[in-house]
Design a protein around this motif. Structure first.
Motif, PDB file in Angstrom:
ATOM      1  N   SER A 145      -4.486  22.357 -16.685  1.00  0.00           N
ATOM      2  CA  SER A 145      -5.915  22.663 -16.769  1.00  0.00           C
ATOM      3  C   SER A 145      -6.076  24.173 -16.839  1.00  0.00           C
ATOM      4  O   SER A 145      -5.125  24.924 -16.589  1.00  0.00           O
ATOM      5  N   ALA A 146      -7.284  24.612 -17.190  1.00  0.00           N
ATOM      6  CA  ALA A 146      -7.562  26.047 -17.231  1.00  0.00           C
ATOM      7  C   ALA A 146      -7.518  26.609 -15.816  1.00  0.00           C
ATOM      8  O   ALA A 146      -7.787  25.909 -14.833  1.00  0.00           O
ATOM      9  N   MET A 147      -7.172  27.894 -15.708  1.00  0.00           N
ATOM     10  CA  MET A 147      -7.088  28.550 -14.401  1.00  0.00           C
ATOM     11  C   MET A 147      -8.179  29.594 -14.278  1.00  0.00           C
ATOM     12  O   MET A 147      -8.781  30.024 -15.273  1.00  0.00           O
ATOM     13  N   ALA A 148      -8.398  30.042 -13.042  1.00  0.00           N
ATOM     14  CA  ALA A 148      -9.334  31.135 -12.746  1.00  0.00           C
ATOM     15  C   ALA A 148     -10.708  30.854 -13.338  1.00  0.00           C
ATOM     16  O   ALA A 148     -11.279  31.667 -14.048  1.00  0.00           O
ATOM     17  N   TYR A 149     -11.236  29.654 -13.038  1.00  0.00           N
ATOM     18  CA  TYR A 149     -12.581  29.286 -13.462  1.00  0.00           C
ATOM     19  C   TYR A 149     -12.743  29.389 -14.979  1.00  0.00           C
ATOM     20  O   TYR A 149     -13.745  29.884 -15.489  1.00  0.00           O
ATOM     21  N   GLY A 150     -11.713  28.921 -15.689  1.00  0.00           N
ATOM     22  CA  GLY A 150     -11.781  28.862 -17.137  1.00  0.00           C
ATOM     23  C   GLY A 150     -11.420  30.137 -17.855  1.00  0.00           C
ATOM     24  O   GLY A 150     -11.457  30.182 -19.091  1.00  0.00           O
ATOM     25  N   GLN A 151     -11.041  31.188 -17.106  1.00  0.00           N
ATOM     26  CA  GLN A 151     -10.743  32.460 -17.762  1.00  0.00           C
ATOM     27  C   GLN A 151      -9.329  32.533 -18.326  1.00  0.00           C
ATOM     28  O   GLN A 151      -9.029  33.390 -19.157  1.00  0.00           O
ATOM     29  N   LEU A 152      -8.438  31.636 -17.866  1.00  0.00           N
ATOM     30  CA  LEU A 152      -7.056  31.653 -18.334  1.00  0.00           C
ATOM     31  C   LEU A 152      -6.655  30.270 -18.825  1.00  0.00           C
ATOM     32  O   LEU A 152      -6.853  29.270 -18.122  1.00  0.00           O
ATOM     33  N   GLN A 153      -6.112  30.208 -20.019  1.00  0.00           N
ATOM     34  CA  GLN A 153      -5.516  28.995 -20.547  1.00  0.00           C
ATOM     35  C   GLN A 153      -4.001  29.159 -20.488  1.00  0.00           C
ATOM     36  O   GLN A 153      -3.444  30.064 -21.090  1.00  0.00           O
ATOM     37  N   MET A 154      -3.341  28.291 -19.736  1.00  0.00           N
ATOM     38  CA  MET A 154      -1.911  28.424 -19.542  1.00  0.00           C
ATOM     39  C   MET A 154      -1.148  28.099 -20.827  1.00  0.00           C
ATOM     40  O   MET A 154      -1.432  27.099 -21.490  1.00  0.00           O
ATOM     41  N   ASP A 155      -0.196  28.950 -21.176  1.00  0.00           N
ATOM     42  CA  ASP A 155       0.673  28.729 -22.325  1.00  0.00           C
ATOM     43  C   ASP A 155       2.078  28.471 -21.778  1.00  0.00           C
ATOM     44  O   ASP A 155       2.841  29.398 -21.503  1.00  0.00           O
ATOM     45  N   VAL A 156       2.421  27.196 -21.625  1.00  0.00           N
ATOM     46  CA  VAL A 156       3.701  26.829 -21.017  1.00  0.00           C
ATOM     47  C   VAL A 156       4.862  27.246 -21.900  1.00  0.00           C
ATOM     48  O   VAL A 156       5.951  27.584 -21.402  1.00  0.00           O
ATOM     49  N   ASP A 157       4.660  27.237 -23.224  1.00  0.00           N
ATOM     50  CA  ASP A 157       5.748  27.637 -24.130  1.00  0.00           C
ATOM     51  C   ASP A 157       6.167  29.085 -23.876  1.00  0.00           C
ATOM     52  O   ASP A 157       7.358  29.414 -23.930  1.00  0.00           O
TER      53      ASP A 157
END
Length: 695
Positions: free
Chosen positions: A399-411
């Protein structure tokens, strides 16, 4: 959202009243806002802006206005916790200063207490003093321990020595001068006179005296505390001036308040001079917030775990009360003012993992911060961090982090960890798990030290993890420590900001008396106590407090012949009953050291007073518990010494009374809660998650 159209500002409704707590760390600035009319809580995390400190505050206020309808003019309380002071010391970016002291005592700061930081290390070095030897000037003045002056030199000789010292300091390019003389705890007149002379000759330099910062006996402790205050003064003062200007420009009418190292509050205006009192501002605020949450949840004994981007901080809460000390370390330097007892280690979510020259995997203390940040943040970071390891193992990235400010890029995280995996000749997930194992083991060692010093059995405690990284690693650490209970607050990521909302005004005052505990000295003790009370009440009034003052008295006491004291809580009525003071000291000594000497002669070294002005406490609504099994939103694959499918729950969907079993992942706006196997979870009426971990 248009703030003017917000329900809290609608026609006919009472005006909204918002109270805001803000805490800034190495990666995020956290916001916790309470709308007192409805009891509604709004929370937020904003990435810090190292190249433009303070800009994140305006961003956060804008987002709160947009998302919550928070109009700046409705803010009646604004409390800020900051790491600007402690970071200045850790990074060695403070002011260049000069020190004026007694002739013949120019080496006190360098000699310190002649102790090595680590007596068991052959490679241990003592820290370089914050005032270099070429900027220390001795002048021909002397005060004896009883307050009398020695053979006084001619006034002209002193004036000439001070003038020469100022000239030398200017030539060295200093920003300020510290005046620290022997026995100024007894009489501060000499220091004050020299300060006045410096200000007349060099009004552009800041000047602090050791007696005005913390008038305690022992020259090294008093002088070093004054030096710390001056070292951070320019940066702290500049930061706070900018903070007040930004709030004023946004139309926030509330007086800016700061969290202090002692867990209390003071005005930002006072913080510009009393900088040393806010060095542990952020860490203390987190412990205060955690203690308040623990009392709500009826947890009497709690070990707090605050993990941010740079560090992990630990503290004990006993019987619902925060523990205090007077000898905390700020980086490499001791701080001798009352502070919340916190132990820290340089490992956090942004800590960088490396392989050293011997092929050994290491974690920290270097941190990726908010920029470039962990690789998975997609902000330019390329080196593997603890957060990246969590993402590779599957605990993050759902899911997005920091109240939608960060989208995690697992790659990106896999790519960064893959570099280390190749160096080590190990598998990708195996390397990521090794990073997490090292991180937890480093924290384990630090917590074991803390519990040993405090003499407590951690099996009697519950672990409360908070901060952005606390819930990610807290349950795994608890299991290694043999702790069976973990409690995760509803909003773990903003507990430090919440601490500012629930903190009280608190000022600490000290008077060195250095006298035997004897009936003949009671009159003097009473005078000193009344003087401290007046000082405490005046301080509270200057902070704008109009209610009742809670004045708490204690004394630093010891048996004659001992080198150091212990603090003993006293009642004012005991000042007329020396036998009652003696009983309290004997009992405290026995509790700490497991022995006492009922016939021993007792000395009182210092009287202390804490002046506390209780502020309004928020009341959060509870939800009646209905015990039901929680339904997972989906399953995800997680690596924990092998792959497994685990349940994932949205925190907002976990109602009071919900129960589920680990392993599991709980995602929410400000953090992710990783729950290991053999752990049972339940949600209480305050929406805290309680874990019970099987042995």
């Amino acid at each position: 959202m248009d703030a003017s159209a917000s329900p809290s500002m609608s026609k006919g409704a009472p005006a909204a009243d918002w109270k805001i707590g803000v805490d800034i760390g190495g990666t995020f600035m956290d916001f916790c806002a309470l709308e007192t009319r409805s009891g509604r809580i709004a929370s937020l995390k904003v990435l810090t802006t190292p190249d433009n400190p303070g800009a994140e505050l305006l961003t956060g206020l804008d987002l709160l206005a947009e998302r919550e309808g928070l109009a700046p003019e409705t803010v009646s309380r604004f409390v800020h916790g900051t790491t600007v002071g402690i970071n200045t010391i850790l990074q060695r970016k403070g002011a260049r200063m000069a020190l004026i002291t007694n002739a013949g005592f120019e080496d006190v700061i360098e000699l310190a207490r002649l102790r090595m930081p680590d007596m068991y290390s052959l490679f241990c070095n003592r820290p370089e003093p914050l005032v270099t030897r070429d900027c220390i000037f001795g002048i021909p003045v002397r005060l004896h321990a009883d307050g009398s002056e020695g053979s006084a030199p001619e006034t002209g000789a002193v004036a000439e020595a001070v003038a020469n010292a100022v000239t030398g300091a200017r030539a060295a390019g200093v920003q300020g001068i510290i005046v620290a003389l022997l026995h100024s705890w007894r009489d501060a007149a000499q220091e004050a006179a020299i300060k006045a002379a410096i200000e007349a000759q060099a009004p552009d330099l800041f000047v602090f005296t050791s007696a005005e910062v913390w008038p305690v006996i022992r020259e090294y402790e008093r002088w070093s505390t004054a030096i710390l205050n001056g070292y951070v003064h320019p940066r702290v003062s500049g930061y706070l001036e900018a903070l007040e200007s930004r709030l004023e420009a946004r139309g926030v009418p509330a007086r800016a308040m700061l969290t202090k190292s002692n867990g209390g509050l003071m005005s930002a205006g006072e913080g510009r001079r009393d900088c040393v009192s806010m060095l542990l501002s952020g860490t203390a605020s987190g412990v205060i917030g955690a203690a308040w949450l623990a009392r709500q949840a009826d947890e009497a004994k709690v070990l707090t775990l605050d993990i941010g981007g740079t560090s992990a901080d630990f503290a004990l809460i006993v019987d619902g009360a925060v523990q205090f000390g007077t000898d905390e370390l700020i980086g490499e330097f001791p701080l001798h003012i009352p502070s919340v007892s916190v132990s820290s280690i340089g490992i956090g979510g942004g800590s960088v993992a490396t392989v050293d020259g011997q092929g050994v995997l290491r974690v920290g203390p270097e941190s990726a911060g908010s920029l470039p940040g962990p690789a998975c943040y997609g902000r330019g970071g390329t080196r593997a961090t603890v957060t990246d390891a969590m993402a590779v193992c599957g605990w993050l990235g759902h899911s997005a982090m920091a109240y939608g400010q960060l989208q995690m890029d697992v790659d990106l995280a896999r790519r960064a960890v893959g570099v280390l995996a190749e160096q080590l000749g190990r598998g990708l997930e195996e390397t990521a798990q090794a990073i997490l194992d090292i991180t937890i083991s480093e924290m384990f060692v630090e917590v074991e030290k803390l519990s040993s010093r405090a003499g407590v059995d951690l099996r009697d405690f519950a672990l409360m993890p908070f901060g952005g990284g606390g819930p990610m690693l807290g349950a795994f650490l608890a299991r290694e420590l043999g702790m069976s209970r973990v409690i995760a607050p509803r909003r773990p990521g903003v507990v430090s900001a919440l601490g500012g909302l629930v903190a009280d005004l608190r000022g600490d005052f000290i008077r060195t008396v250095y006298a035997d505990l004897h009936r003949s000295h009671l009159h003097r003790l009473g005078q000193d106590f009344r003087s401290l009370c007046d000082e405490g009440r005046d301080w509270l009034a200057a902070q704008g407090h109009e209610g009742a003052a809670d004045l708490r008295l204690s004394a630093d006491m010891r048996y004659a012949g001992q080198s150091y004291e212990i603090e003993v809580a006293l009642e004012p009525a005991w000042l007329e009953r020396p036998e009652r003071i003696a009983e309290a000291f004997h009992e405290t000594h026995r509790r700490i050291y497991d022995f006492n000497d009922p016939d021993g002669r007792i000395e009182i070294v210092n009287l202390r007073l804490s002046a506390i002005g209780a502020g309004p406490k928020p009341v959060f609504p509870t939800v009646d518990a209905v015990p039901v099994p929680a339904t997972p939103d989906r399953t995800v694959q997680v690596y924990r010494h092998g792959f497994a499918d685990v349940a994932l729950y949205e925190r907002g969907g976990l109602t009071s009374g919900a129960r589920f079993e680990g392993p599991a992942v709980v995602v929410q706006e400000d953090t992710t809660f990783a729950i290991p196997e053999k752990a049972s979870a339940r949600v209480d009426p305050h929406l805290n998650i309680h874990l019970t971990i099987a042995e």
